[in-house]
Motif scaffolding. Structure first.
Motif, PDB file in Angstrom:
ATOM      1  N   LEU A  29      24.091  38.820 -17.674  1.00  0.00           N
ATOM      2  CA  LEU A  29      24.122  38.467 -16.257  1.00  0.00           C
ATOM      3  C   LEU A  29      23.098  39.297 -15.483  1.00  0.00           C
ATOM      4  O   LEU A  29      22.352  38.773 -14.651  1.00  0.00           O
ATOM      5  N   LYS A  30      23.035  40.595 -15.767  1.00  0.00           N
ATOM      6  CA  LYS A  30      22.064  41.467 -15.111  1.00  0.00           C
ATOM      7  C   LYS A  30      20.642  41.067 -15.484  1.00  0.00           C
ATOM      8  O   LYS A  30      19.744  41.093 -14.635  1.00  0.00           O
ATOM      9  N   LYS A  31      20.431  40.696 -16.732  1.00  0.00           N
ATOM     10  CA  LYS A  31      19.094  40.280 -17.169  1.00  0.00           C
ATOM     11  C   LYS A  31      18.649  39.015 -16.432  1.00  0.00           C
ATOM     12  O   LYS A  31      17.483  38.876 -16.051  1.00  0.00           O
ATOM     13  N   LEU A  32      19.566  38.088 -16.227  1.00  0.00           N
ATOM     14  CA  LEU A  32      19.230  36.876 -15.483  1.00  0.00           C
ATOM     15  C   LEU A  32      19.038  37.177 -13.994  1.00  0.00           C
ATOM     16  O   LEU A  32      18.239  36.520 -13.312  1.00  0.00           O
ATOM     17  N   ASN A  33      19.752  38.176 -13.503  1.00  0.00           N
ATOM     18  CA  ASN A  33      19.616  38.544 -12.090  1.00  0.00           C
ATOM     19  C   ASN A  33      18.205  39.003 -11.748  1.00  0.00           C
ATOM     20  O   ASN A  33      17.787  38.935 -10.589  1.00  0.00           O
ATOM     21  N   SER A  34      17.471  39.466 -12.743  1.00  0.00           N
ATOM     22  CA  SER A  34      16.142  40.019 -12.485  1.00  0.00           C
ATOM     23  C   SER A  34      15.178  38.992 -11.904  1.00  0.00           C
ATOM     24  O   SER A  34      14.280  39.340 -11.143  1.00  0.00           O
ATOM     25  N   ASP A  35      15.359  37.705 -12.242  1.00  0.00           N
ATOM     26  CA  ASP A  35      14.417  36.698 -11.751  1.00  0.00           C
ATOM     27  C   ASP A  35      15.049  35.346 -11.452  1.00  0.00           C
ATOM     28  O   ASP A  35      14.339  34.408 -11.082  1.00  0.00           O
ATOM     29  N   ARG A  36      16.367  35.222 -11.587  1.00  0.00           N
ATOM     30  CA  ARG A  36      17.005  33.924 -11.400  1.00  0.00           C
ATOM     31  C   ARG A  36      17.876  33.856 -10.143  1.00  0.00           C
ATOM     32  O   ARG A  36      18.638  32.910  -9.973  1.00  0.00           O
ATOM     33  N   SER A  67      23.699  35.912  -6.971  1.00  0.00           N
ATOM     34  CA  SER A  67      24.014  35.422  -8.322  1.00  0.00           C
ATOM     35  C   SER A  67      22.841  34.654  -8.916  1.00  0.00           C
ATOM     36  O   SER A  67      22.142  33.933  -8.198  1.00  0.00           O
ATOM     37  N   PRO A  68      22.649  34.769 -10.221  1.00  0.00           N
ATOM     38  CA  PRO A  68      21.581  33.998 -10.859  1.00  0.00           C
ATOM     39  C   PRO A  68      21.975  32.537 -11.025  1.00  0.00           C
ATOM     40  O   PRO A  68      23.143  32.216 -11.233  1.00  0.00           O
TER      41      PRO A  68
END
Length: 348
Positions: free
Chosen positions: A283-290, A299-300
């Motif tokens: 979830l944090k990894k997707l938050n970086s650019d989504r 939220s991503p």
């Protein structure tokens, strides 16, 4: 069909102690239960029952409490609700009446969770679709944006306030009525989150997978889609899909809003807890650019919510099956902006 595929998301688990319906983001141990259809003897293509299997040998909340009977629980797909107690339920601010399946089912689940739960069935009852999720509301909002009367969702320079203003005018217009008819049939919701259909692409899933180190995997089922599309033009191309045509019979799915993701993506399906590896940080990894939707800016985004287009009078619904060709027949020029926070607005 308008409320999703047959039997999809008609049952729900409810925590008695927390007095709330159960979602995997909070009740992570729900992933330890798996389901399967039981073929009907007279018609294998039309199952009448399904089974639930628990994958551990002890109660989740009480590891010392062993499960001595590993027999799966068998449940009717369309149980008779006569004589069942009614149970009021509110899911994502949208209330309905459900049916308590009774002691046999409740005790089976409670023994495995290690705390008291209920199994609920929605029957013929439905929940209201809220905010700017309905096709009529999102369609009006899209028209306003194209005519320059509202904010362009996702466009550079648009403010959070302008997005709220645009969404508000669309919701108000829908409540007051409009002569224009939009594709997409709003027949209410079962226990799906906010729309009957959730579409993702394998290209986007592959992008998520590539964020993990070698040897770790991202189970595609964690995204909870009921339609998965292969062969998208690019990663996250579905952000801009407005309408899909599926199969030779021309079934249409109208996509209205993005799906904002939560902690459920981080759950390790083998333990029933948030993962300790890099997969538990997806979830944090997707938050970086989504985080690309101003209406769900914390939220991503991954996937799009949709509704089946209305079937013309006198015709039967088109069949959708695995392997059907999918065509994007309408694309949005900008990303839509999620407006569920307006679900409580009223007109007096």
């Amino acid at each position: 069909m308008y409320t999703g595929f047959p039997h999809d998301r008609r049952f729900m688990l409810y925590s008695i102690s927390k007095d709330k319906n159960m979602h995997i983001a909070e009740f992570t141990e729900m992933c330890l239960f798996t389901t399967a259809f039981v073929d009907g003897s007279s018609s294998p293509s039309s199952p009448k029952k399904f089974t639930v299997t628990y994958t551990k040998d002890h109660a989740f909340a009480n590891p010392d409490q062993k499960i001595t009977d590993a027999t799966p629980l068998e449940i009717d797909l369309a149980p008779d609700t006569h004589g069942l107690d009614e149970f009021q339920i509110t899911m994502h601010s949208s209330p309905t009446v459900s049916y308590d399946m009774g002691a046999t089912y409740n005790e089976w689940f409670s023994a495995r969770f290690g705390y008291q739960v209920k199994l609920l069935y929605i029957g013929e009852n439905r929940r209201k679709v809220l905010g700017n999720m309905p096709p009529s509301v999102s369609g009006r909002q899209r028209d306003e944006q194209s005519q320059g009367t509202g904010a362009t969702a996702g466009a550079g320079g648009s403010s959070w306030l302008s997005s709220i203003t645009s969404t508000t005018s669309s919701v108000v217009g829908s409540l007051l009525g409009s002569a224009k008819q939009y594709e997409g049939e709003d027949a209410g919701l079962t226990f799906a989150d906010v729309a009957p259909y959730l579409v993702i692409s394998t290209r986007s899933w592959e992008n998520a997978q590539q964020r993990l180190p070698a040897g770790e995997s991202m189970d595609i089922s964690k995204f909870r889609p009921n339609i998965i599309v292969e062969g998208a033009a690019g990663e996250f191309d579905e952000d801009f899909w407005g309408e899909l045509q599926i199969g030779s019979q021309g079934a249409k799915i109208v996509l209205t809003q993005n799906c904002a993701r939560c902690n459920s993506l981080n759950v390790d399906y083998s333990t029933g807890k948030v993962g300790e590896s890099e997969a538990g940080k997806i979830l944090k990894k997707l938050n970086s650019d989504r985080r690309v939707d101003p209406g769900a800016k914390w939220s991503p985004v991954f996937g799009r919510y949709g509704f089946l287009a209305k079937v013309p009078e006198g015709k039967t619904a088109a069949e959708i099956k695995v392997g059907d060709e999918v065509k994007v027949v309408r694309r949005n020029t900008a990303r839509t902006s999620f407006g569920m926070l307006l679900s409580h607005c009223s007109i007096s």
